[in-house]
Design an enzyme around this catalytic site. Structure first.
Site, mmCIF file in Angstrom:
data_model
loop_
_atom_site.group_PDB
_atom_site.id
_atom_site.type_symbol
_atom_site.label_atom_id
_atom_site.label_comp_id
_atom_site.label_asym_id
_atom_site.label_seq_id
_atom_site.Cartn_x
_atom_site.Cartn_y
_atom_site.Cartn_z
ATOM 1 N N THR A 32 -0.832 11.896 -6.165
ATOM 2 C CA THR A 32 0.435 12.242 -5.529
ATOM 3 C C THR A 32 1.423 12.728 -6.585
ATOM 4 O OG1 THR A 32 0.123 10.713 -3.693
ATOM 5 C CG2 THR A 32 2.385 11.297 -4.232
ATOM 6 N N HIS A 180 -9.093 9.611 3.501
ATOM 7 C CA HIS A 180 -8.450 8.568 2.693
ATOM 8 C C HIS A 180 -8.483 7.240 3.446
ATOM 9 C CE1 HIS A 180 -6.072 6.627 -0.217
ATOM 10 N NE2 HIS A 180 -5.064 7.470 -0.333
ATOM 11 N N ASN A 183 -6.257 2.290 -0.601
ATOM 12 C CA ASN A 183 -4.920 2.157 -1.177
ATOM 13 C C ASN A 183 -3.856 1.583 -0.248
ATOM 14 O OD1 ASN A 183 -6.351 4.586 -2.588
ATOM 15 N ND2 ASN A 183 -4.854 3.869 -4.088
ATOM 16 N N TYR A 185 -3.215 2.292 2.910
ATOM 17 C CA TYR A 185 -2.682 3.176 3.947
ATOM 18 C C TYR A 185 -3.388 2.872 5.275
ATOM 19 C CZ TYR A 185 -0.412 5.254 -0.045
ATOM 20 O OH TYR A 185 0.341 5.429 -1.178
ATOM 21 N N ASN A 240 0.024 -1.639 -1.805
ATOM 22 C CA ASN A 240 0.873 -1.603 -0.610
ATOM 23 C C ASN A 240 0.767 -2.869 0.237
ATOM 24 O OD1 ASN A 240 2.122 1.051 -0.886
ATOM 25 N ND2 ASN A 240 0.065 1.872 -0.596
#
Length: 364
Positions: A32, A180, A183, A185, A240
Site C-alpha cells: 500500500t 486478499h 492481514n 481485512y 488489524n
C-alpha cells in the site's frame, strides 16, 4: 547492505505456474502506497512506479478495491470497479509488459477496518465487533467504529464484486488477480473465530467460516481461469486486531476445499519458523509463495535456503523493491542496496516512490 546471488542461486531459477513465466523467484510484494486519486483511479505516477519495477518477474500490486464500498480504510488506495479505473490499470499493465514484466492485481475488501470518514461508506463485517486501532482520514486520526454485520443475503454481492473486479483486471490486460484473504481485512475477518460470531452458514465451524473465501475463489476462477488466480493468506497474523484461536483448522478447511483447483499460487505472509507454516504447508497443492516479513526478507541467504529446501517455490520481497526498482540486477552484481525511507512510504508525490534510481541511472 550488499548481497550477491550467484548464477546457480535457487532464487535465479525460472518459475512457471499458470500464466506466470518469470526468469527468477524474487517477486514483489503487495505494498500500500496511497498514490491513487481520491476516487480510487490510479495515476500516471503509479504507472511509472510499476514500470520501473517490472524486473521483479511478478509484481503483485497494492491492495485494490473490488467495489466502491470495499475500501474506506485508507485515503488514496486504488480501485478496479469502474471504467476509469480499469482504463488506468490498462496503462499500467502495458507499461509493465513493455519492460518484460508480469503483474497480478491484488483485490480486497477491508471490512471492519473501514471508517465512515473515508470513501466507501459505513464499515461492514462478519459480526458487529470493532477492531482496535485508528483510521487516518480527512479529519485526522480517529478510532475505528463498530461495523454493521452483513446480512446473509448480502454476501453474494461481496462474492460477485471479487468476480467482476477480476474480469475488469483481465480485460485491462493485467496478467492475473490475487485474492486478499489476509492481514485482518474482510476475508480474514470471516476466517477468524474472534471476529466471526455469526450463526448462519458463514459462521460457527471452521468450514462455515471459510465458506465465503472458498466461494470467492471459485467465482473468480470460473470467471477468468485458475491459471490467472492466486490467494494471499496470513494464518495467525494479528494485524488489524485479529486474534484467532483456531488458525490451523480454519485454514486447513480452506486449503482442502481448494486443493483440486490448479491456482497459479498460494501466498502466505508468515515467519518461516512459525509452527503453523509447518502444519499447513503440506495442504498446499500448487506453487507456494512465502512473504516472511522485512526482518527475514533482508536475509537473502535464508531466502535462498527457503527455496532450495522446498519450503517455498518463490519468495515475496517488499521494502527492498520500494527502494531498489532493479533489485534482482543489484543482487546479481553484488551492488549496494538502497535503504528504503519509511517516512515516504505513505506520503503523496514522487519522493520515495519513483525517484529511487536504478543502477543504470545511478551510474550514468
Amino acid at each position: 547492505m550488499t548481497y550477491t546471488l550467484t548464477d546457480d542461486s535457487p532464487l535465479l531459477k525460472p518459475f512457471d505456474s499458470g500464466v506466470i513465466h518469470t526468469p527468477h523467484r524474487v517477486f514483489m510484494a503487495p505494498l500500500t502506497r496511497l498514490r491513487a486519486e481520491s476516487d480510487g483511479t490510479p495515476t500516471d505516477l503509479q504507472t511509472e512506479y510499476y514500470r520501473q519495477r517490472a524486473g521483479a518477474g511478478l509484481i503483485i500490486t497494492e491492495a485494490t478495491q473490488s467495489s466502491a464500498s470495499a475500501g474506506g480504510a485508507y485515503m488514496n488506495t486504488p480501485g478496479i470497479h469502474n471504467d476509469a479505473q480499469q482504463a488506468k490499470w490498462a496503462e499500467i499493465a502495458e507499461a509493465v509488459h513493455n519492460e518484460g514484466g508480469q503483474i497480478f492485481v491484488q483485490t480486497w475488501h477491508v471490512g471492519r477496518v473501514a471508517h465512515p470518514d473515508l470513501p466507501g461508506g459505513d464499515p461492514v463485517a462478519p459480526s458487529a465487533i470493532a477492531a482496535d486501532g485508528k483510521a487516518h482520514g480527512p479529519n485526522g486520526s480517529v478510532p475505528l467504529v463498530t461495523p454493521r454485520a452483513l446480512e446473509t443475503n448480502e454476501i453474494s454481492g461481496i462474492v460477485d464484486a471479487f468476480r467482476t473486479s477480476a474480469r475488469r483486471a483481465i480485460d485491462a490486460g493485467l496478467d492475473g488477480v490475487e485474492i486478499h484473504g489476509a492481514n485482518g481485512y474482510l476475508l480474514h475477518q470471516f476466517l477468524g473465530d474472534d471476529t466471526n460470531q455469526r450463526t448462519d452458514e458463514y459462521g460457527g465451524s471452521p468450514a462455515n467460516r471459510a465458506r465465503i473465501v472458498i466461494e470467492i475463489v471459485k467465482a473468480v476462477v470460473d470467471e477468468i481461469g485458475a491459471d490467472k488466480v492466486g490467494i494471499r493468506l496470513s494464518p495467525g497474523h494479528k494485524a488489524n486486531g485479529m486474534n484467532e484461536s483456531d488458525t490451523v483448522p480454519v485454514h486447513q478447511e480452506l486449503l482442502r476445499a481448494i486443493a483440486d483447483i490448479p491456482l497459479a499460487y498460494v501466498h502466505f505472509l508468515i515467519e518461516p519458523t512459525d509452527p503453523v507454516l509447518a502444519t499447513l504447508r503440506p495442504e498446499i497443492t500448487v506453487p507456494f509463495l512465502l512473504n516472511t516479513g522485512f526482518a527475514i526478507e533482508s536475509d537473502f541467504a535464508q531466502l535462498e535456503k527457503l527455496v532450495a529446501d522446498g519450503t517455498a517455490d518463490a519468495v515475496i520481497v517488499g521494502r527492498w523493491y520500494i527502494s531498489n526498482p532493479d533489485l534482482v540486477e543489484r543482487l546479481k552484481k553484488g551492488a549496494e542496496l538502497t535503504e528504503p525511507n519509511q517516512a515516504t512510504f505513505y506520503a503523496p508525490g514522487a519522493e520515495g516512490y519513483t525517484d529511487y534510481p536504478s543502477l543504470e541511472t545511478q551510474n550514468a
